[in-house]
Every structure is written in C-alpha cells, then in structure tokens.
Design a protein around this motif. Structure first.
Motif, short mmCIF file in Angstrom:
data_model
loop_
_atom_site.label_atom_id
_atom_site.label_comp_id
_atom_site.label_asym_id
_atom_site.label_seq_id
_atom_site.Cartn_x
_atom_site.Cartn_y
_atom_site.Cartn_z
N UNK A 4 -46.70 30.84 77.17
CA UNK A 4 -47.28 32.12 77.61
C UNK A 4 -48.73 32.28 77.21
N UNK A 5 -49.22 31.42 76.33
CA UNK A 5 -50.61 31.49 75.90
C UNK A 5 -50.88 30.45 74.84
N UNK A 6 -52.15 30.38 74.41
CA UNK A 6 -52.54 29.37 73.42
C UNK A 6 -51.82 29.61 72.10
N UNK A 7 -51.72 30.86 71.68
CA UNK A 7 -51.02 31.15 70.43
C UNK A 7 -49.55 30.77 70.50
N UNK A 8 -48.96 30.94 71.69
CA UNK A 8 -47.56 30.55 71.89
C UNK A 8 -47.41 29.04 71.74
N UNK A 9 -48.40 28.29 72.25
CA UNK A 9 -48.37 26.83 72.09
C UNK A 9 -48.43 26.46 70.62
N UNK A 10 -49.34 27.10 69.88
CA UNK A 10 -49.48 26.82 68.45
C UNK A 10 -48.17 27.04 67.71
N UNK A 31 -52.77 22.71 80.83
CA UNK A 31 -52.01 21.72 81.59
C UNK A 31 -50.73 22.32 82.13
N UNK A 32 -50.06 23.13 81.32
CA UNK A 32 -48.83 23.78 81.73
C UNK A 32 -49.10 24.82 82.81
N UNK A 33 -50.19 25.56 82.66
CA UNK A 33 -50.51 26.65 83.60
C UNK A 33 -50.99 26.13 84.94
N UNK A 34 -51.68 24.98 84.95
CA UNK A 34 -52.28 24.45 86.18
C UNK A 34 -51.52 23.26 86.76
N UNK A 35 -50.49 22.81 86.07
CA UNK A 35 -49.70 21.64 86.49
C UNK A 35 -50.56 20.39 86.62
N UNK A 36 -51.56 20.26 85.76
CA UNK A 36 -52.39 19.06 85.74
C UNK A 36 -51.96 18.15 84.59
N UNK A 37 -52.02 16.84 84.80
CA UNK A 37 -51.69 15.91 83.72
C UNK A 37 -52.74 15.97 82.61
N UNK A 38 -52.33 15.54 81.42
CA UNK A 38 -53.26 15.39 80.30
C UNK A 38 -53.46 13.90 80.04
#
Length: 304
Positions: A4-10, A31-38
C-alpha cells in the motif's frame, strides 16, 4: 495482496526477515504499483536474491525461480514436451491409426490424415511448464526470480524481452500465451557482463551496495537473534575493515551473518586475533584473501 506504500514495504519486508533501505523499499513499491520488473545489480552476497524471496514471503505469493547459466535456452526456461508420455500414448492408440488412414489412396494422403491429428499430441496434456511458462500461467500472481541473468547468453536475454514487455510468450505448437496474472519480476545480476539497453529500459534499476554500518548491524542481529550487541558490533566492524583490503572476493553481508552464527555456535563472546584466524574460512573464500587477512591482523584490529 499488494503493497500500500513505501512504509508498508518497510514493515512487511522486515517481518519477512529482510531489512531494506528506504531506497530499496521505494523501488519495490513502484515495481508492484507499475507492474515493472526490477533489475537488481550489486556485489555477490548483498541480498539480491534474498530480496525476491522476502517479497514473496511478505506478499504471501509463490516464488518461481529461474537460475540462469551459460547455454540456457528458451526450451529449458519456458517449456518442454513430455516425449516419453507422447510415445506411450502413441503406443496405446496405434490401433486407431488404421481408422484414420482408411480410404486414403496414396501415401501422401495417409500422411496428411495423420498430420491432421497432430494437435492431439501437441496439447496441454503433454507440455511440461518450466519457470517462465509456469509464472505467466499461474492462477495467482507469483514472484518470478530470474537469478544471475548476466550469466545467460545475449540470445536468451533477447528472448526475455517479449516476456518483460508484454508478459506473453509464443509456443510454436500452441500459439501466444498471455499472462493470467502479471508476476512480480526480479532479475539479479552480478555484473558478469553488461545487460543490454533494451533490457534495462524494461526494468526499474536497483543497485544494492554494501550496507551502512547501522543497517548491517541490524541485519546481523535480525538473522542471529541469540547474539549480544557487543559481539554483533565487533563482527560488523571487523567485516567492514576486511572489506577495505585488496581482496579478490570482499566479504558481504552474507559472510557477516554466517560468521556471527559460527561465533555463537563456538560460544565466543569477543573477537580476538586468534578467533579471526580460527574462523577465517567463514569470511574468506580464496586462499590468497585469507593470507592477506592474516598478514593484516594488526592493522585490522587497530581500525576496530
């Protein structure tokens, strides 16, 4: 489940036993929000592969891993036909061949009639999915780890472009397959060779370097819950000092974690020159590197 956000990732990555920097967490969220690979690059042992595993754990998704190597081709990465199964079915239905070719006036006509039935043997029943096909065919969005992509051949890298652009692959016998769900894709590279601009354009680039001291200390303590703070600090400081030497393979966070675990197993409470010598195989992977560390012990202990 999505972030849901950067803090959620952390929060979620740390709960999955991976402590990221805010930069890493931001890239994972985007990457999760845009469906782009890392595309994750950096020295071996800094946690590139572990990042993909932690993302899978934190999102409750299946991890599908493709280990790249020189000579890897699309057949091994995408799918294979189960020839033994096809042969078994052929033997089982051979009595039906006469029915198929009945009435054919020429050999060519009989072959045409048999060829018309080839879809029966080149179908989903006989295909063995490999990691790439498995990832785009999954009913639930998985995490696809394409590990050490720099070790694959440029031809295989070019093949990946279709997958990473449109999340689809082409199987000559079956046609084009589009992803049922778009996977979260992580590609890792140890800079064995440069990746093409075309591949990089399709990815969010992330470089993971050796962590700052405080972050590395947190990681060592997280991975070794039984270690006390003083010993953990000594481990991190010594590893960081050894990294400053001109070594063929500098110790990374993975070596720091393993070294700390070995010290706990040996019930060592403080690091001395004798302890370093005794446990040096946990730190150095080459004999020449071990010799340099041995010769530099006095200098190393003056820095920590």
């Amino acid at each position: 489940m999505k972030f849901t956000g950067v803090d959620d990732v952390l929060i979620k990555l740390e709960s999955a036993h991976y402590i990221p920097s805010r930069e890493i967490a931001t890239v994972v969220f985007l990457a999760d929000a845009t469906s782009k690979p890392i595309l994750v690059e950096g020295p071996a042992g800094v946690g590139k592969t572990e990042l993909a595993k932690a993302v899978a754990r934190s999102l409750g998704r299946e991890l599908i891993r493709l280990q790249c190597y020189e000579g890897l081709d699309e057949a091994k990465a995408l799918y294979e036909w189960e020839y033994a199964k096809q042969l078994l079915y052929t033997q089982m239905v051979k009595d039906k061949i006469n029915d198929v070719i009945a009435g054919a006036e020429t050999l060519a006509g009989a072959v045409d009639r048999i060829a018309a039935q080839e879809d029966a043997f080149f179908s989903e029943r006989f295909i063995q999915p490999r990691p790439l096909l498995k990832a785009i065919s999954s009913d639930k969005p998985p995490v696809l780890l394409i590990d050490e992509v720099d070790k694959s051949d440029p031809e295989f890298e070019a093949f990946l472009l279709e997958l990473l652009s449109d999340f689809q692959v082409t199987i000559p016998e079956l046609g084009t397959r589009k992803a049922v769900n778009i996977p979260f894709v992580v590609l890792t590279s140890n800079n064995y060779r440069d990746m093409s601009d075309a591949l990089k354009r399709r990815c969010i680039h992330l470089y993971i370097d050796y962590p700052e001291r405080e972050l590395e200390l947190r990681i060592v303590m997280l991975k070794n819950p039984g270690i006390h703070g003083r010993l953990a600090g000594q481990v991190v400081d010594m590893i960081r000092a050894i990294r400053n030497l001109d070594l063929k393979k500098k110790p990374c966070i993975s070596e720091a974690i393993d070294w700390a675990r070995s010290l706990i197993s040996l019930r060592i409470e403080g690091i001395t020159p004798e302890v370093v010598l005794q446990t040096l195989p946990m730190i150095c992977k080459y004999r020449a590197d071990s010799e340099k560390v041995k010769k530099s012990l006095d200098t190393l202990f003056s820095r920590v």
